[in-house]
Design a protein around this motif. Structure first.
Motif, PDB file in Angstrom:
ATOM      1  N   ARG A   1      34.411 -35.290  34.031  1.00 34.50           N
ATOM      2  CA  ARG A   1      32.952 -35.234  34.140  1.00 34.50           C
ATOM      3  C   ARG A   1      32.491 -34.429  35.350  1.00 34.50           C
ATOM      4  O   ARG A   1      32.020 -34.974  36.340  1.00 34.50           O
ATOM      5  N   LEU A   2      32.648 -33.127  35.236  1.00 33.18           N
ATOM      6  CA  LEU A   2      32.288 -32.235  36.330  1.00 33.18           C
ATOM      7  C   LEU A   2      31.731 -30.933  35.764  1.00 33.18           C
ATOM      8  O   LEU A   2      32.297 -30.347  34.835  1.00 33.18           O
ATOM      9  N   GLY A   3      30.605 -30.506  36.327  1.00 27.76           N
ATOM     10  CA  GLY A   3      29.988 -29.252  35.944  1.00 27.76           C
ATOM     11  C   GLY A   3      29.222 -28.689  37.119  1.00 27.76           C
ATOM     12  O   GLY A   3      29.344 -29.173  38.249  1.00 27.76           O
ATOM     13  N   TRP A   4      28.406 -27.665  36.840  1.00 26.52           N
ATOM     14  CA  TRP A   4      27.575 -27.133  37.920  1.00 26.52           C
ATOM     15  C   TRP A   4      26.386 -26.366  37.372  1.00 26.52           C
ATOM     16  O   TRP A   4      26.362 -25.964  36.208  1.00 26.52           O
ATOM     17  N   LEU A   5      25.419 -26.190  38.221  1.00 27.99           N
ATOM     18  CA  LEU A   5      24.242 -25.355  37.994  1.00 27.99           C
ATOM     19  C   LEU A   5      24.208 -24.248  39.035  1.00 27.99           C
ATOM     20  O   LEU A   5      24.673 -24.444  40.165  1.00 27.99           O
ATOM     21  N   VAL A   6      23.641 -23.110  38.670  1.00 24.64           N
ATOM     22  CA  VAL A   6      23.189 -22.129  39.663  1.00 24.64           C
ATOM     23  C   VAL A   6      21.680 -22.055  39.513  1.00 24.64           C
ATOM     24  O   VAL A   6      21.166 -21.807  38.411  1.00 24.64           O
TER      25      VAL A   6
END
Length: 397
Positions: A245-250
């Motif tokens: 459960r890991l993601g990201w936004l820019v």
């Protein structure tokens, strides 16, 4: 008051069951009865985190690196992601613009929390990932699903954005490559969409979680078209870390503080161990493993697409990314042809193959299309195609 009299929120009436998961439950029940089932439904790689990532996770546990981190993620991971944009896309992205999240789902929730007001409308293609419209609804916005067929690669076009933009429209939510279709937005079209939205003072969110699994050309990030574009990415697909459960936004520089404030309140922080492990995803050793696995996915695509055509499915736009084929089922040799729900039930019950109907992804293709996931071994794909050939009375070559 007894628990069975508690009132649920009105918004739940607009959230339909996720048929992908319902079929998975049915398949699990059949397996408990002793049936062998080939799973081509859920979009989850059959690969798991490679050894460099496991070593990094183990080391983080040994060192007790399990406490809260900052809400936007540990600096080492944000810097590693920024380096990935430089090496993979040739883009200079400041680490401060990167918000690490508890998966891409949390990233999309944060984006909607920051950008969507009550009554706002967000344009998205039909078909598209079903949870996207529910993320908008969670903050009392409304998803406007625009039928987007093969002529648009099952994606929104700039002309559609211009045509459907109304007084309540706040922005667009895109995905390239897309779930369920595996198709990307062509770079020139994406640029025109961004320009059209910008001219109307709106936001553009681009879900790029499958861009690492682009097979026919180097993908172009929405970030190439301005720092006002919000992009979403994930460690689940290309990086094979679904359950971590890991993601990201820019995000735009002007919105970093807003995203951080909401992240602090809704999520505290992403998993500390997952973050420390994910830094190793960008090592040369790990990237070599991921590229080899990507080549395997490409081979699976080369196997499944012609096999589905031989079975009578039509594939009007061949997928160039992700691990999905969106197939027209109206001309297969079966009584349920053109009724994707009944057909997928027959494929499960009579052939032991899980494939999901289009109804999850929007009304325009709900009955005419099925989504096939090739996130499984070539041996399983071959077995599934053999079983379906039997179901449809075909000779499987």
């Amino acid at each position: 008051m007894s628990a069975d009299r508690l009132r649920t929120a009105a918004r739940l009436a607009h959230i339909a069951p996720f048929h992908v998961m319902e079929l998975a439950k049915q398949a699990a029940a059949l397996e408990r009865e002793g049936r062998h089932i080939v799973h081509m439904g859920i979009g989850e790689p059959d690969f798991t985190a490679p050894e460099p990532v496991l070593r990094a996770a183990t080391e983080a546990l040994r060192q007790g690196m399990t406490q809260y981190t900052g809400a936007t993620g540990i600096p080492a991971l944000r810097e590693a992601i920024a380096g990935y944009y430089a090496s993979y896309y040739g883009l200079s992205v400041a680490p401060e613009r990167i918000i690490v999240t508890a998966g891409a789902s949390a990233a999309l929730l944060l984006a909607c929390a920051v950008l969507v007001d009550m009554g706002d409308e967000v344009l998205m293609p039909d078909p598209s990932y079903p949870c996207n419209r529910h993320f908008v609804a969670a903050f009392d916005g409304r998803a406007v699903m625009i039928p987007s067929g093969p002529a648009q690669r099952f994606q929104l076009s700039a002309s559609q954005v211009e045509q459907h933009w109304g007084t309540r429209t706040r922005g667009v939510l895109l995905a390239s490559p897309s779930n369920p279709t595996g198709t990307s937005i062509l770079p020139d079209e994406l640029e025109r969409i961004v320009q059209a939205v910008r001219a109307r003072g709106g936001f553009t969110i681009v879900d790029e979680i499958y861009q690492g699994l682009s097979y026919d050309a180097t993908p172009v990030s929405g970030l190439s078209y301005g720092d006002d574009v919000v992009t979403v990415n994930s460690f689940s697909k290309y990086f094979n870390m679904t359950g971590w459960r890991l993601g990201w936004l820019v995000v735009p520089p002007s919105l970093v503080d807003a995203f951080e404030k909401v992240a602090q309140n809704l999520f505290i922080c992403p998993s500390a161990v997952s973050q420390h492990a994910a830094v190793a995803c960008f090592s040369e050793e790990a990237l070599a493993i991921y590229e080899a696995r990507k080549a395997e996915f490409r081979q699976r695509r080369a196997l499944v697409v012609p096999a589905l055509k031989d079975l009578g499915f039509e594939i009007p736009v061949e997928p160039d990314g992700a691990f999905y084929v969106y197939a027209d089922c109206r001309n297969v040799a079966h009584p349920a042809a053109g009724d994707a729900d009944r057909l997928t039930q027959a494929m499960l019950q009579d052939a032991g193959v899980v494939i999901v109907p289009g109804m999850d992804f929007g009304p325009s293709t709900a009955h005419s299309h099925v989504r096939v996931s090739y996130a499984t071994s070539q041996a399983n794909i071959a077995l599934a195609m053999e079983r379906l050939a039997g179901l449809f009375g075909k000779t499987h070559g």
